[in-house]
Design a protein around this motif. Sequence first.
Motif, PDB file in Angstrom:
ATOM      1  N   SER A  47     -15.278 -11.003  25.554  1.00 19.79           N
ATOM      2  CA  SER A  47     -16.469 -10.839  26.403  1.00 19.79           C
ATOM      3  C   SER A  47     -17.693 -11.485  25.778  1.00 19.79           C
ATOM      4  O   SER A  47     -18.507 -12.113  26.475  1.00 19.79           O
ATOM      5  CB  SER A  47     -16.738  -9.345  26.642  1.00 19.79           C
ATOM      6  N   PRO A  69     -15.745  -4.548  17.536  1.00 22.64           N
ATOM      7  CA  PRO A  69     -14.317  -4.355  17.806  1.00 22.64           C
ATOM      8  C   PRO A  69     -13.672  -5.640  18.328  1.00 22.64           C
ATOM      9  O   PRO A  69     -14.314  -6.436  19.011  1.00 22.64           O
ATOM     10  CB  PRO A  69     -14.307  -3.269  18.886  1.00 22.64           C
ATOM     11  N   LEU A  70     -12.407  -5.825  18.015  1.00 22.29           N
ATOM     12  CA  LEU A  70     -11.680  -7.020  18.436  1.00 22.29           C
ATOM     13  C   LEU A  70     -11.678  -7.178  19.954  1.00 22.29           C
ATOM     14  O   LEU A  70     -11.762  -8.291  20.481  1.00 22.29           O
ATOM     15  CB  LEU A  70     -10.243  -6.968  17.914  1.00 22.29           C
ATOM     16  N   ARG A  71     -11.634  -6.050  20.659  1.00 25.32           N
ATOM     17  CA  ARG A  71     -11.599  -6.112  22.126  1.00 25.32           C
ATOM     18  C   ARG A  71     -12.898  -6.668  22.712  1.00 25.32           C
ATOM     19  O   ARG A  71     -12.928  -7.116  23.873  1.00 25.32           O
ATOM     20  CB  ARG A  71     -11.335  -4.720  22.702  1.00 25.32           C
ATOM     21  N   ALA A  72     -13.989  -6.649  21.914  1.00 28.12           N
ATOM     22  CA  ALA A  72     -15.276  -7.139  22.417  1.00 28.12           C
ATOM     23  C   ALA A  72     -15.413  -8.653  22.294  1.00 28.12           C
ATOM     24  O   ALA A  72     -16.268  -9.254  22.959  1.00 28.12           O
ATOM     25  CB  ALA A  72     -16.417  -6.473  21.655  1.00 28.12           C
ATOM     26  N   TYR A 104     -22.123  -2.281  21.898  1.00 30.81           N
ATOM     27  CA  TYR A 104     -21.842  -2.806  20.561  1.00 30.81           C
ATOM     28  C   TYR A 104     -23.088  -3.090  19.722  1.00 30.81           C
ATOM     29  O   TYR A 104     -22.969  -3.516  18.579  1.00 30.81           O
ATOM     30  CB  TYR A 104     -20.999  -4.079  20.670  1.00 30.81           C
TER      31      TYR A 104
END
Length: 290
Positions: free
Chosen positions: A56, A50-53, A168
């Motif tokens: 991080s 996911p893009l949000r990962a 993930y």
Amino acid sequence: MFLLAVIWGLSIPITKLGLETVPPLMFTAMRFLVAVPLLLMLAAGRLRVPLRAVPSIIALGVMGITLGNVAQSFGVQGTSASVGTIVSATIPIFIVIFAAVRLGQPVAGRHWVGLLAAFAGIAMVAVGSGSGVEDLSKTTVTGVAWMLVSAVAIAFYYIWSAELTNKYGTLPVAAWNALAGLVAILPLAAIEMANTPHEVTVQALWTTVYLGVMVTVAGLLLWLFILRAVPARVAASVQYLQPVFGITAASLIFGDRLGGLFIAGVTVILVGLALAVSNKRPVPEDLVTE
């Protein structure tokens, strides 16, 4: 866990061999130029996250790959085998602390006693490893500081990577954070190569291949699997065996003599490990009879 202790235990003496002709930044970059393509191939078809990962994972790579491994290379270059071993042995303690803070894993008093006892055993092993005054004279304050920075960064990397892989997947996180770390290292390595004498020998090549394939790829995947299978305190405590293998290898490679204190230190480490991994559970009330 025993296999991982052997693989990672050999990393410091092998790193010392590689650093004889190649400077630290360049050496670290060479190591990950071997590791990253392997990780990307292993993760083929499963690289989508996911893009949000992404932020991080990039931060994880810079923390663990760039800072942790570069700092370790500078630290190994600036310390004797004994001092480098003692400082790197603080990694499991930092792992337990970070796991308690970030993952909420409980650490009982006997576990702390076991961890500290194992650390005392590391000190005995290092002192009893036979390094002489000439070896100790190679240690610098800067080298020790780099090793401490590396210990903290690598410990945090291990715990943070466990969090991200749970969300993930192991291979996507390992591949992308290694690539991010390599990209961050390359410009620094290029500057170092332009300003520092170096020679890419056969010895330098095989050491980077070992570190890239065994320590980084196989070792990291083993570690992430272990962290998902057992509590961090158990995984971390077993890593105290790494310096035993490392100093033994150093004695064979560099000619250090191992004395009685080395054997005593190994014994103390094993006792400490027994305490650190102990897991006393109360007997359920329904099993207690009058």
